[in-house]
Design an enzyme around this catalytic site. Structure first.
Site, PDB file in Angstrom:
ATOM      1  N   LYS A  66       0.135 -21.320 -14.402  1.00 54.84           N
ATOM      2  CA  LYS A  66       0.377 -22.484 -13.530  1.00 54.84           C
ATOM      3  C   LYS A  66      -0.445 -23.708 -13.948  1.00 54.84           C
ATOM      4  O   LYS A  66       0.015 -24.844 -13.812  1.00 54.84           O
ATOM      5  CB  LYS A  66       0.084 -22.127 -12.075  1.00 54.84           C
ATOM      6  CG  LYS A  66       1.131 -21.183 -11.478  1.00 54.84           C
ATOM      7  CD  LYS A  66       0.877 -20.930 -10.005  1.00 54.84           C
ATOM      8  CE  LYS A  66       1.827 -19.868  -9.478  1.00 54.84           C
ATOM      9  NZ  LYS A  66       1.644 -19.595  -8.053  1.00 54.84           N
ATOM     10  N   ASP A 102       4.349 -23.985  -3.737  1.00 51.29           N
ATOM     11  CA  ASP A 102       3.687 -22.855  -3.068  1.00 51.29           C
ATOM     12  C   ASP A 102       3.175 -23.218  -1.670  1.00 51.29           C
ATOM     13  O   ASP A 102       3.385 -22.479  -0.706  1.00 51.29           O
ATOM     14  CB  ASP A 102       2.500 -22.354  -3.911  1.00 51.29           C
ATOM     15  CG  ASP A 102       2.940 -21.463  -5.067  1.00 51.29           C
ATOM     16  OD1 ASP A 102       4.031 -20.851  -4.988  1.00 51.29           O
ATOM     17  OD2 ASP A 102       2.187 -21.372  -6.061  1.00 51.29           O
TER      18      ASP A 102
HETATM   19  P1  NDP Z   1      -6.920 -16.724  -8.679  1.00 48.37           P
HETATM   20  O1  NDP Z   1      -7.293 -15.720  -9.710  1.00 48.37           O
HETATM   21  O2  NDP Z   1      -6.723 -18.151  -9.054  1.00 48.37           O
HETATM   22  O3  NDP Z   1      -8.092 -16.722  -7.535  1.00 48.37           O
HETATM   23  C1  NDP Z   1      -8.582 -15.528  -7.038  1.00 48.37           C
HETATM   24  C2  NDP Z   1      -9.456 -15.795  -5.812  1.00 48.37           C
HETATM   25  O4  NDP Z   1      -9.779 -14.542  -5.206  1.00 48.37           O
HETATM   26  C3  NDP Z   1     -10.780 -16.495  -6.108  1.00 48.37           C
HETATM   27  O5  NDP Z   1     -11.088 -17.335  -5.029  1.00 48.37           O
HETATM   28  C4  NDP Z   1     -11.746 -15.314  -6.201  1.00 48.37           C
HETATM   29  O6  NDP Z   1     -13.076 -15.651  -5.894  1.00 48.37           O
HETATM   30  C5  NDP Z   1     -11.200 -14.414  -5.117  1.00 48.37           C
HETATM   31  N1  NDP Z   1     -11.510 -12.987  -5.287  1.00 48.37           N
HETATM   32  C6  NDP Z   1     -11.079 -12.153  -6.274  1.00 48.37           C
HETATM   33  N2  NDP Z   1     -11.514 -10.899  -6.055  1.00 48.37           N
HETATM   34  C7  NDP Z   1     -12.237 -10.940  -4.902  1.00 48.37           C
HETATM   35  C8  NDP Z   1     -12.942  -9.954  -4.155  1.00 48.37           C
HETATM   36  N3  NDP Z   1     -13.001  -8.686  -4.547  1.00 48.37           N
HETATM   37  N4  NDP Z   1     -13.561 -10.351  -3.008  1.00 48.37           N
HETATM   38  C9  NDP Z   1     -13.507 -11.638  -2.603  1.00 48.37           C
HETATM   39  N5  NDP Z   1     -12.855 -12.614  -3.265  1.00 48.37           N
HETATM   40  C10 NDP Z   1     -12.235 -12.268  -4.404  1.00 48.37           C
HETATM   41  O7  NDP Z   1      -5.659 -16.112  -7.932  1.00 48.37           O
HETATM   42  P2  NDP Z   1      -4.502 -16.925  -7.154  1.00 48.37           P
HETATM   43  O8  NDP Z   1      -5.166 -17.966  -6.332  1.00 48.37           O
HETATM   44  O9  NDP Z   1      -3.431 -17.316  -8.093  1.00 48.37           O
HETATM   45  O10 NDP Z   1      -3.867 -15.780  -6.213  1.00 48.37           O
HETATM   46  C11 NDP Z   1      -4.558 -15.277  -5.069  1.00 48.37           C
HETATM   47  C12 NDP Z   1      -3.641 -14.340  -4.271  1.00 48.37           C
HETATM   48  O11 NDP Z   1      -2.539 -15.048  -3.736  1.00 48.37           O
HETATM   49  C13 NDP Z   1      -3.050 -13.187  -5.091  1.00 48.37           C
HETATM   50  O12 NDP Z   1      -3.110 -12.005  -4.297  1.00 48.37           O
HETATM   51  C14 NDP Z   1      -1.605 -13.596  -5.306  1.00 48.37           C
HETATM   52  O13 NDP Z   1      -0.767 -12.468  -5.420  1.00 48.37           O
HETATM   53  C15 NDP Z   1      -1.322 -14.364  -4.011  1.00 48.37           C
HETATM   54  N6  NDP Z   1      -0.225 -15.356  -4.165  1.00 48.37           N
HETATM   55  C16 NDP Z   1       0.906 -15.203  -3.398  1.00 48.37           C
HETATM   56  C17 NDP Z   1       1.951 -16.106  -3.490  1.00 48.37           C
HETATM   57  C18 NDP Z   1       3.161 -15.912  -2.635  1.00 48.37           C
HETATM   58  O14 NDP Z   1       4.173 -16.606  -2.853  1.00 48.37           O
HETATM   59  N7  NDP Z   1       3.138 -15.025  -1.655  1.00 48.37           N
HETATM   60  C19 NDP Z   1       1.889 -17.271  -4.393  1.00 48.37           C
HETATM   61  C20 NDP Z   1       0.656 -17.357  -5.141  1.00 48.37           C
HETATM   62  C21 NDP Z   1      -0.345 -16.419  -5.027  1.00 48.37           C
HETATM   63  P3  NDP Z   1     -14.091 -16.226  -7.018  1.00 48.37           P
HETATM   64  O15 NDP Z   1     -13.809 -17.699  -7.131  1.00 48.37           O
HETATM   65  O16 NDP Z   1     -15.437 -15.954  -6.462  1.00 48.37           O
HETATM   66  O17 NDP Z   1     -13.799 -15.473  -8.293  1.00 48.37           O
END
Ligand code: NDP
Length: 274
Positions: A66, A102
């Protein structure tokens, strides 16, 4: 020949976008063909160029491309600029237009499908990755009263809060610093993917609060299960957001907004099937 569209990602095999867009096309009697294309991790721009050369009209973009799509676009909508990421591309003689649907999909799912008006609500957004960033602008545009962005790495939440401060009452904090009661709690982290729930302080859920996990699956996500245990009476996963962001892309490409209720119901039934 049908107009060609596709979703690019890596991995992409389990994408539901081809089924969703095929259903929209049948319902609106549009002649189009929609594929799922696996782009190499180092070959997204090449894969898109090949698709355009083969007559592609538009594309959706998913993990992990993205942000690269944002850089590839030759012009961006205001909401794509604010999101810093692009999930929808349109190809025309002037170049590549990038948009982000989104956040609009999230807001439509919560406001319309779930019947949960957003104006005046106190909202907790967990996460500061791409999905969270795309949601902030559209959430603030609905007139929410206050938005707390909480992230595992607190500086990322602070950065986002600073970026969006001109658009509403926003604050950033670490997961351990969450305070207050919220009407809407949105999980935009990928913690559920790892089977983990995020521990929230007792009393985070206001009466009648909605817990929303952007992730979806056949079974309830750990975040939603924990929310129920903490007393949340309303919970929802992100399947509706997925369908609504697709409808918004379809509208952009075809100039017609498809009905989403039956498509969402079909998808839900298929997800639940053993
Ligand atoms: P990114 O990889 O960009 O971001 C991940 C985020 O999750 C960061 O803020 C990270 O924190 C946090 N994180 C990861 N693991 C943990 C953990 N164990 N505990 C706490 N925080 C955690 O992912 P996206 O933003 O692209 O996606 C996030 C979610 O949204 C996914 O589950 C994805 O499937 C869902 N999604 C759903 C969509 C839909 O249409 N339904 C569309 C887009 C996404 P840190 O910064 O500290 O690493």
């Amino acid at each position: 020949m049908s107009d060609r569209y596709a979703v690019f990602g890596n991995p992409i095999a389990h994408s539901k976008s081809p089924a969703i867009h095929a259903a929209f096309a049948a319902q609106t009697r549009q002649s189009l063909h929609y594929d799922a294309i696996l782009a190499p991790l180092d070959g997204f721009a090449r894969a898109v160029a090949d698709f355009v050369a083969a007559g592609g009209r538009g594309a959706n973009v998913t993990v992990p491309f993205k942000e690269e799509a944002h850089r590839l676009a030759t012009r961006l909508t205001p909401r794509a600029v604010r999101a810093g990421a692009v999930n929808t591309l349109s190809f025309d003689p002037e170049g590549i237009a990038g948009d982000n649907t989104d956040g609009a999909g999230l807001v439509r799912d919560i406001g319309d499908n779930l019947g949960f008006p957003l104006a005046g609500r106190r909202v907790l957004l967990l996460g500061a990755g791409g999905a969270a960033r795309g949601a902030i602008g559209p959430l603030l545009d609905t007139g929410v009263a206050h938005l707390t962005i909480a992230n595992r790495s607190a500086p990322r939440a602070h950065d986002l809060a600073r970026l969006f401060a001109p658009h509403g009452d926003v604050e950033g904090c670490g997961l351990g610093e969450i305070a207050g009661r919220f009407d809407l709690l949105i999980n935009a982290t990928s913690a559920s993917l790892a089977g983990e729930a995020i521990a929230l302080p007792r009393g985070s859920y206001a009466p009648g609060a909605l817990a929303y996990d952007m992730m979806y699956g056949a079974r309830e996500t750990p975040f939603l299960a924990a929310a129920r245990q903490a007393g949340a009476t309303r919970v929802a996963d992100g399947l509706g957001m997925l369908v609504e962001q697709a409808a918004e892309a379809f509208l952009l490409w075809r100039g017609i907004r498809p009905q989403t209720a039956s498509v969402l119901a079909d998808l839900r039934a298929r997800l639940a099937a053993p």
